[in-house]
Design an enzyme around this catalytic site. Structure first.
Site, PDB file in Angstrom:
ATOM      1  N   GLU A   1     101.131 -26.413  44.214  1.00 28.56           N
ATOM      2  CA  GLU A   1     100.521 -27.079  43.057  1.00 28.56           C
ATOM      3  C   GLU A   1     100.621 -28.605  43.168  1.00 28.56           C
ATOM      4  OE1 GLU A   1      98.748 -25.296  41.300  1.00 28.56           O
ATOM      5  OE2 GLU A   1      99.617 -23.288  41.249  1.00 28.56           O
TER       6      GLU A   1
ATOM      7  N   HIS B   1     106.518 -27.085  36.134  1.00 22.64           N
ATOM      8  CA  HIS B   1     105.704 -25.878  35.953  1.00 22.64           C
ATOM      9  C   HIS B   1     106.596 -24.650  36.072  1.00 22.64           C
ATOM     10  CE1 HIS B   1     102.733 -22.781  36.376  1.00 22.64           C
ATOM     11  NE2 HIS B   1     103.042 -22.548  37.628  1.00 22.64           N
TER      12      HIS B   1
ATOM     13  N   GLU C   1     111.592 -27.972  14.119  1.00 23.92           N
ATOM     14  CA  GLU C   1     111.664 -29.093  15.072  1.00 23.92           C
ATOM     15  C   GLU C   1     110.428 -29.197  15.968  1.00 23.92           C
ATOM     16  OE1 GLU C   1     114.126 -26.909  18.700  1.00 23.92           O
ATOM     17  OE2 GLU C   1     114.679 -28.908  18.046  1.00 23.92           O
TER      18      GLU C   1
HETATM   19  O1  2HA Z   1     101.481 -21.653  40.376  1.00 27.10           O
HETATM   20  O2  2HA Z   1     104.027 -21.005  40.339  1.00 27.10           O
HETATM   21  O3  2HA Z   1     104.370 -19.863  43.105  1.00 27.10           O
HETATM   22  C1  2HA Z   1     102.078 -21.332  41.586  1.00 27.10           C
HETATM   23  C2  2HA Z   1     103.515 -21.147  41.412  1.00 27.10           C
HETATM   24  C3  2HA Z   1     104.325 -21.145  42.622  1.00 27.10           C
HETATM   25 ZN    ZN Z   2     102.759 -20.779  38.687  1.00 25.52          ZN
END
Ligand code: 2HA
Ligand code: ZN
Length: 289
Positions: free
Chosen positions: A122, A145, A175
């Site tokens: 990513e 992520h 909150e």
């Molecule tokens: O979006 O989360 O595997 C791809 C991931 C890594």
């Molecule tokens: Zn992912």
């Protein structure tokens, strides 16, 4: 100083372990990036390989997108296919530091991934996010992520709509609007790992601190690791409460009303985006306006 001893690196490694402990990183799921401060680059520069003849890599590779506003900057990023649960025990094998070239189209690995590999799949989304975030606030440095269970579950039952998602989540904990007053961005399902989803995500990140990838996971950003992890944790906790409420009813008996949110906004002196404080039809089900 060795990268492994630097405070920013230790904060990065700790966050990877914390996310795994929460259950947000099955297998190789999820990734983390950090835009290093110039003084942090300086602090560890003797531990970084040079791009020409580097022990790490030595070559420039295509990012797969353009991030000219990040030219010549350094980033710590998790590795593609690496497992978050392994970062704490072997950071040098699972994490890298990359240097983006002067055109913002290529990168070189200057530290880490000692057993081979490449930065997160990513990477385009991370760097495009970090670029728009730098323009919004030059001290936003962390993009995270992960695959949080309750947020993902909600993407099957709530409309994929930023206003509805934000409002339903805000109502689940006082909150919430204090922590994310600009609300949650929501993307429909898209193919992950490329430029297209990066462009779509960074468009939302230009204005909001949190983006949900439907049927996949979520992205959060922040000035530091605590703030970013805390944001993810807050949204995921509220999503869990919402799912528990939805498990027993499709209508709330009482909730936090728009005028109460406005009182809260005044009390905390934080403007909440009025888009999310729409009037609901009396008797509306959860997820309906
Ligand atoms: O979006 O989360 O595997 C791809 C991931 C890594
Ligand atoms: Zn992912």
């Amino acid at each position: 100083m060795k990268v492994l001893d630097a405070e920013f690196a230790q904060g990065f490694f700790r966050m990877c372990g914390d996310g795994f402990d929460q259950g947000w990183h099955e297998r190789n799921g999820g990734n983390l990036s950090y835009r290093m401060k110039p003084e942090e680059v300086e602090e560890v520069k003797d531990d970084l390989g040079t791009y020409e003849g580097s022990v790490q890599d030595g070559t420039w590779q295509e990012i797969g997108t353009e991030v000219p506003a990040l030219a010549d900057e350094y980033f710590m990023v998790t590795g593609s296919g690496k497992y978050m649960r392994n970062v704490k025990i072997a950071p040098q094998d699972n994490v890298s530091i990359i240097h983006v070239d002067s055109t913002g189209t290529k990168f070189s690995i200057v530290w880490g991934l000692n057993k081979g590999g490449r930065p997160t799949s990513e990477l385009p989304t991370h760097l495009m996010n970090l670029e728009v975030l730098k323009k919004r606030d030059s001290e936003i440095r962390v993009v995270y992520h992960c695959h949080p269970t309750n947020i993902i579950a909600l993407t099957y039952v709530l409309p994929e709509d930023s206003e509805i998602f934000t409002r339903e989540i805000w109502e689940m904990a006082t909150e919430c609007p204090v922590v994310f007053p600009k609300g949650l961005g929501v993307l429909p399902w898209m193919v992950c790992g490329g430029k297209e989803i990066g462009v779509a995500t960074s468009k939302l990140m230009a204005k909001q601190d949190f983006v949900i990838w439907s049927q996949h996971g979520a992205f959060a950003c922040g000035h530091d690791f605590d703030e970013t992890f805390g944001l993810m944790h807050t949204v995921e906790k509220a999503a869990e409460v919402l799912l528990k409420v939805m498990a027993v009813t499709d209508r709330k008996r009482q909730t936090i009303e728009p005028d109460e949110f406005r009182d809260l906004s005044r009390a905390f002196n934080i403007p909440f985006d009025e888009r999310f404080l729409y009037e609901k039809t009396p008797g509306a089900r959860i997820g309906e306006r």
